[in-house]
Design an enzyme around this catalytic site. Sequence first.
Site, short mmCIF file in Angstrom:
data_model
loop_
_atom_site.label_atom_id
_atom_site.label_comp_id
_atom_site.label_asym_id
_atom_site.label_seq_id
_atom_site.Cartn_x
_atom_site.Cartn_y
_atom_site.Cartn_z
CG ASN A 94 -0.23 -0.31 2.27
OD1 ASN A 94 0.43 -0.82 2.82
ND2 ASN A 94 -1.02 0.19 3.14
CD GLU A 105 -2.08 4.33 4.49
OE1 GLU A 105 -1.13 5.48 4.62
OE2 GLU A 105 -1.91 3.89 4.59
CB CYS A 126 -5.33 -1.34 -2.28
SG CYS A 126 -6.36 -0.99 -0.68
CD GLU A 152 -4.89 -6.26 -1.46
OE1 GLU A 152 -4.36 -4.89 -1.26
OE2 GLU A 152 -5.74 -6.18 -0.44
CB CYS A 164 -10.61 -3.07 0.46
SG CYS A 164 -10.36 -2.66 -1.08
CB CYS A 171 -8.40 -4.98 -3.58
SG CYS A 171 -7.40 -3.43 -3.81
N1 THU Z 1 -5.34 -1.19 2.32
C1 THU Z 1 -4.71 -2.53 1.65
O1 THU Z 1 -3.41 -1.94 1.25
N2 THU Z 1 -5.40 -3.62 0.96
C2 THU Z 1 -6.74 -3.33 1.42
O2 THU Z 1 -7.29 -4.58 0.73
C3 THU Z 1 -7.00 -3.11 3.20
C4 THU Z 1 -6.58 -2.37 3.57
C5 THU Z 1 -3.69 -0.61 3.26
C6 THU Z 1 -5.26 0.92 2.73
C7 THU Z 1 -4.41 1.54 3.72
O3 THU Z 1 -2.78 2.34 3.54
C8 THU Z 1 -4.54 0.81 4.71
O4 THU Z 1 -3.97 -0.73 4.34
C9 THU Z 1 -5.63 1.38 5.76
O5 THU Z 1 -7.07 0.85 5.56
#
Ligand code: THU
Length: 159
Positions: A55, A57, A66, A68, A114, A117
Amino acid sequence: MQMRNDISDSREREAYDALALRALKGLPAAYAPYSGFHVSAALLCADGTVYDGVNVENSAYSAGICAERTAIFKAVSEGKKEFSAIAVTGCHKEWLEKDAYSSRLELPDYCPPCGVCRQVMREFGAPEEFRIILAKGPAEYKVYKLSELLFDSFGPENL
Ligand code: THU
C-alpha cells in the site's frame, strides 16, 4: 475456503507457501505513514512470475492505493494479464518490530482484501479459478476462490 493444511496437492501447497512468504517479506516496504497499517501482496502470474505490491498512502488520503492493486497494476503494466493467485498480508507497523514477526514472520491476524481490490481481481481473474491467499505466516494461511469473496460478481463478460 481451504486452510493450508487441507491442501493435499503438495505442489499447490508449495506454490502458496512461497507466495505467502514473499508477501510477508514485503511488509516493511509499505508506505503507510497515515494509517500505520502495512499491507503487502504477492501476485502469481500464469507464467510463474510474481509481482509484489504494497500500500502506498498519500497526504491527500484518497490518492493512496492498496497493496493488491499495486501488484496487479504493476503486472498489467508489464504486459501480464493472466493471474493464478494473490497472497495478502497486513499488520500495524508496531508488529513489524516484534520478535514474532522478525524471527518467524508471524502476524496476529488475516488481512482480507477491500471491495475495490476484489473487483480489480475480478477483471483479470476467473471467479472459480483465481485464488486469494490470506496469510498470517509462511505456513499459516487460508485460501479462497475469488467467487467466495466476490459473489455473483460483475465482470468483463457482462458488458
Ligand atoms: N489496504 C490495502 O492495502 N489493501 C486492502 O485490501 C485493505 C486496505 C490499505 C489501505 C490503507 O493504506 C491501509 O491499508 C489502511 O486502510
